[in-house]
Write a protein that holds these residues in place. Sequence first.
Motif, mmCIF file in Angstrom:
data_model
loop_
_atom_site.group_PDB
_atom_site.id
_atom_site.type_symbol
_atom_site.label_atom_id
_atom_site.label_comp_id
_atom_site.label_asym_id
_atom_site.label_seq_id
_atom_site.Cartn_x
_atom_site.Cartn_y
_atom_site.Cartn_z
ATOM 1 N N UNK A 118 0.825 -1.204 0.000
ATOM 2 C CA UNK A 118 0.000 0.000 0.000
ATOM 3 C C UNK A 118 0.861 1.257 0.000
ATOM 4 N N UNK A 119 1.932 1.213 0.772
ATOM 5 C CA UNK A 119 2.903 2.295 0.834
ATOM 6 C C UNK A 119 4.171 1.739 1.456
ATOM 7 N N UNK A 120 5.183 2.576 1.574
ATOM 8 C CA UNK A 120 6.447 2.125 2.140
ATOM 9 C C UNK A 120 6.220 1.494 3.516
ATOM 10 N N UNK A 121 6.602 0.231 3.666
ATOM 11 C CA UNK A 121 6.524 -0.547 4.899
ATOM 12 C C UNK A 121 5.142 -1.100 5.220
ATOM 13 N N UNK A 122 4.079 -0.663 4.540
ATOM 14 C CA UNK A 122 2.722 -1.082 4.881
ATOM 15 C C UNK A 122 2.150 -1.974 3.774
ATOM 16 N N UNK A 123 1.601 -3.143 4.185
ATOM 17 C CA UNK A 123 1.094 -4.127 3.230
ATOM 18 C C UNK A 123 -0.312 -4.579 3.623
ATOM 19 N N UNK A 124 -1.158 -4.784 2.608
ATOM 20 C CA UNK A 124 -2.440 -5.452 2.782
ATOM 21 C C UNK A 124 -2.206 -6.940 2.534
ATOM 22 N N UNK A 125 -2.750 -7.807 3.418
ATOM 23 C CA UNK A 125 -2.443 -9.232 3.327
ATOM 24 C C UNK A 125 -3.716 -10.084 3.284
ATOM 25 N N UNK A 126 -4.356 -10.230 2.108
ATOM 26 C CA UNK A 126 -5.443 -11.200 1.999
ATOM 27 C C UNK A 126 -4.891 -12.612 2.129
ATOM 28 N N UNK A 127 -5.685 -13.533 2.677
ATOM 29 C CA UNK A 127 -5.179 -14.887 2.898
ATOM 30 C C UNK A 127 -6.289 -15.919 2.841
ATOM 31 N N UNK A 128 -5.878 -17.175 2.593
ATOM 32 C CA UNK A 128 -6.749 -18.333 2.603
ATOM 33 C C UNK A 128 -6.243 -19.300 3.664
ATOM 34 N N UNK A 129 -7.166 -19.967 4.367
ATOM 35 C CA UNK A 129 -6.779 -20.944 5.384
ATOM 36 C C UNK A 129 -7.606 -22.215 5.200
ATOM 37 N N UNK A 130 -7.017 -23.348 5.591
ATOM 38 C CA UNK A 130 -7.725 -24.623 5.557
ATOM 39 C C UNK A 130 -7.049 -25.568 6.532
ATOM 40 N N UNK A 131 -7.851 -26.423 7.175
ATOM 41 C CA UNK A 131 -7.272 -27.372 8.121
ATOM 42 C C UNK A 131 -8.344 -28.109 8.887
ATOM 43 N N UNK A 132 -8.045 -28.420 10.144
ATOM 44 C CA UNK A 132 -8.979 -29.170 10.985
ATOM 45 C C UNK A 132 -9.303 -28.395 12.251
ATOM 46 N N UNK A 133 -10.505 -28.622 12.758
ATOM 47 C CA UNK A 133 -10.971 -28.003 13.993
ATOM 48 C C UNK A 133 -11.385 -29.092 14.977
ATOM 49 N N UNK A 134 -10.940 -28.940 16.218
ATOM 50 C CA UNK A 134 -11.374 -29.847 17.295
ATOM 51 C C UNK A 134 -12.291 -29.054 18.219
#
Length: 200
Positions: A118-134
């Motif tokens: 987005x600018x110097x030192x600053x980032x937007x971080x979209x992400x995907x997650x997958x796994x297991x839940x207990x």
Amino acid sequence: MKKSQLVAALALLSTPALAATPPEGVDFQPRRGFYTDTNIGVFFTVGGENAYSNAQTYLQLGVGYDLTERISLGAHFGMGSSAQNCFAGYLPGTETCALSDNFTMQFLDVTAAYHVRLMDRLYLTPKLVAGYTRMDPAPVDPDEGDPGRAISSPNAGVGVGLEYATGMDHFSVGADLLARYVIGPNITSFAIFPKVKYTF
């Protein structure tokens, strides 16, 4: 005479210095590679008979590696609680949950993130997650056995965050919003947390 010679010498010496690239002109490059992160925030579930649960503490620990300047892969363990939200339905004629409406949720997920500058030192971080839940105790009818026992189900989710590379080398800080859907029990959860990341 001596003064004019001194001024001429200083002028000649200053020319290479002016030609050099100033430090301010060099683009900042964040540290990338193997990292760990620690996250503490709030957690709640939505849906169920009570629409949403009370907010509870959320803890997440992770390790990962930046494959490129923009793409990261990680593995994270997270834990939160759903408080006062019934997913098994009420007993007939009552407002008493058929199973526990208070249960812990433990997540073991693989995470893929993309860094958008987005600018110097600053980032937007979209992400995907997958796994297991207990989930303990079971918030919905288990297939067999004691209804008070824990059950496990797969989960998948999406998230978005902000990440800022601080002036302290190795350290980044930020904040994430993460939504997960537990497949089978059909439970949606949200976690909101600040983040501290250390890149080796």
